[in-house]
Write an enzyme that holds these catalytic residues in place. Structure first.
Site, short mmCIF file in Angstrom:
data_model
loop_
_atom_site.label_atom_id
_atom_site.label_comp_id
_atom_site.label_asym_id
_atom_site.label_seq_id
_atom_site.Cartn_x
_atom_site.Cartn_y
_atom_site.Cartn_z
N ARG A 33 55.28 17.19 16.99
CA ARG A 33 56.63 16.93 17.45
C ARG A 33 56.97 15.45 17.42
NH1 ARG A 33 57.21 19.82 23.15
NH2 ARG A 33 55.14 18.92 23.37
N LYS B 112 46.56 32.25 23.84
CA LYS B 112 46.30 33.45 24.65
C LYS B 112 47.58 34.17 25.05
CE LYS B 112 45.55 30.24 28.42
NZ LYS B 112 45.34 29.09 27.52
N GLU C 200 39.27 33.47 18.85
CA GLU C 200 38.18 33.28 19.80
C GLU C 200 38.53 32.25 20.86
OE1 GLU C 200 35.28 34.15 21.72
OE2 GLU C 200 34.69 34.80 19.72
N VAL D 86 40.32 32.84 24.59
CA VAL D 86 39.66 33.37 25.80
C VAL D 86 38.39 32.59 26.07
CG1 VAL D 86 38.66 35.39 26.91
CG2 VAL D 86 40.56 35.68 25.32
N GLY E 237 37.46 29.40 26.22
CA GLY E 237 37.05 28.18 25.53
C GLY E 237 35.94 28.36 24.53
N GLY F 194 41.84 15.75 36.43
CA GLY F 194 42.31 16.26 35.15
C GLY F 194 42.01 17.72 34.90
N GLU G 254 46.81 20.99 35.71
CA GLU G 254 48.02 20.41 35.14
C GLU G 254 48.94 19.91 36.26
OE1 GLU G 254 48.52 20.08 31.96
OE2 GLU G 254 46.92 21.36 31.16
N LYS H 272 44.28 36.50 29.36
CA LYS H 272 42.93 36.68 28.84
C LYS H 272 42.40 38.08 29.15
CE LYS H 272 42.04 31.75 29.39
NZ LYS H 272 41.39 30.68 30.18
#
Length: 430
Positions: free
Chosen positions: A48, A107, A131, A134, A136, A189, A192, A207
């Site tokens: 973007r 997801k 993969e 779901v 990581g 971190g 969010e 998930k």
């Protein structure tokens, strides 16, 4: 013999995950080529904000026109890591229409529109792999789709959101309240700025829908998943859990009914015994149990989010899809042959921990027990404490249907001696 003409990859999104995918493709180019049987070339990166400096990525590859990139016709694989429903859905569909296969970490989109996306992949002879959508880096989708394809999976139970696990683990280990633990997760971190998708269970529900659909070979949509967030979990709940030898986790639970004629999928906080392996999953880690008839109980554990772990899953899919392209084949697609109905939450049977604020006087326990009996809910244990006319009553039930428990609680609220229902929590893992 290795093919010299490279397979061309378009990358949609170059944030935390996308930039790591691009880095690994560059730094591990020789290894990836050896594993695939042909070189892979990053042919374009759609973003973007093109003015942002992206270390290691040729500025000439960067474009803001994602649609033109996926329409090029010479692209073999599109890697989608932008997230959200649109424009990801349209871009993926367009990629299939123009001959590309797709690797996605999305997801929400797969949970909502997986059926249509798989149909588009089949129609145009492409692959759809996800993969990374779901848990990581944890290999979970491929074992369910491939390694356990000859087995019958009956249950999938686990922690599939690292943010919520970090918060609940902090509350458990330090005695912190929910807001204090959330603030810590945000500062580090793990959460969010707007943590709603995580703490209200939306992320885990998506998930769960994906896992249930794959595990039970049936159509499970996001709206089929019962969802309950963890924002109401308190330090008092953890204190009660510890008195029972338990802790609290936000769990995704997908189950095949005992008669095999239906399935359920749900996400909610639950008490689990400290003896259960999920109780020891700390911090932002994920862990999932898969219970199959022949294989028995399998546990998958590891980091469930983050740039590098998620990129690892994306690259694993990329290798598989590129191999398929070279061989003129496609991998396993959508499997929903069983067409099992998804039962409502009211039909789910489990144990419950109910904490009541009651009047401290004779006969209260008898009244409460009578209400449970009238609704067919059997009591396992009762713990009562109190003084100065007020008391706390903690009831742990045997297994009961959610609808029966709901009726019980509604009736308890009508008793003059019950001041309030402090908390209701399911007990799992026993």
């Amino acid at each position: 013999m290795m093919r010299t003409r490279p397979l061309k990859v378009a990358l949609l999104g170059c944030g935390v995950v996308g930039s790591e995918v691009a880095r690994i493709m560059t730094t591990h180019a020789d290894d990836l080529a050896a594993r695939i049987g042909a070189p892979v070339e990053l042919a374009g990166v759609a973003v973007r904000r093109p003015s942002r400096v992206r270390e290691g990525i040729d500025p000439a590859l960067v474009t803001t026109d994602a649609t033109a990139l996926v329409k090029r016709g010479d692209i073999d694989v599109v890697v989608e890591v932008i997230g959200g429903i649109e424009p990801a859905r349209t871009l993926i569909t367009t990629a299939f229409e123009h001959g590309a296969s797709v690797v996605s970490a999305n997801k929400a989109l797969v949970a909502q529109d997986g059926e249509a996306l798989h149909a588009a992949a089949v129609e145009h002879g492409g692959d759809l792999y996800y993969e990374a959508a779901v848990a990581g880096a944890i290999p979970l989708v491929r074992p369910l789709r491939e390694s356990l394809a000859g087995d019958k999976v009956n249950r999938v139970l686990g922690i599939v959101n690292g943010t919520t696990n970090f918060i609940l683990d902090a509350m458990d280990s330090t005695g912190a309240g929910y807001q204090e633990a959330l603030d810590e997760a945000t500062a580090l971190g793990y959460a969010e700025a707007d943590p709603t998708a995580d703490v209200e269970g939306f992320d885990a529900a998506a998930k769960a829908a994906i896992l249930a659909g794959i595990a039970f070979h049936t159509r499970v949509r996001l709206d089929d998943v019962y969802r309950e967030g963890m924002t109401e979990v308190t330090a008092a709940d953890f204190a009660s859990a510890k008195q029972m030898g338990c802790t609290i986790k936000l769990l995704a639970i997908c189950e095949r009914a005992a008669d095999g004629q239906s399935v359920t999928a749900r996400v909610h906080p639950a008490m689990i015994p400290l003896s259960h392996p999920l109780a020891s999953v700390r911090g932002a880690y994920n862990a999932v149990f898969v219970e199959a008839e022949a294989a028995g109980q399998l546990m998958f554990y590891g980091p469930g989010a983050g740039g590098s772990p998620t990129a690892s899953a994306v690259l694993g899919d990329l290798v598989a899809v590129c191999r398929n392209r070279l061989n003129g084949a496609t991998g396993p697609g959508d499997s929903a042959y069983t067409q099992l109905p998804v039962s409502p939450m009211g039909d789910v049977v489990t144990r419950y921990h109910i904490s009541l604020d009651v009047a401290d006087k004779p006969g209260v326990l008898a009244q409460v027990a009578t209400v449970f009996a009238e609704h067919g809910v059997s009591i396992d244990t009762v713990r009562q404490s109190g003084k100065d006319g007020e008391a706390s009553l903690v009831v742990v039930t045997h297994r009961a249907a959610d609808a029966a428990l709901t009726g019980t609680v509604d009736a308890l609220r009508q008793l003059d001696t019950v001041r309030g229902v402090a908390s209701i929590m399911r007990v799992e893992g026993e």
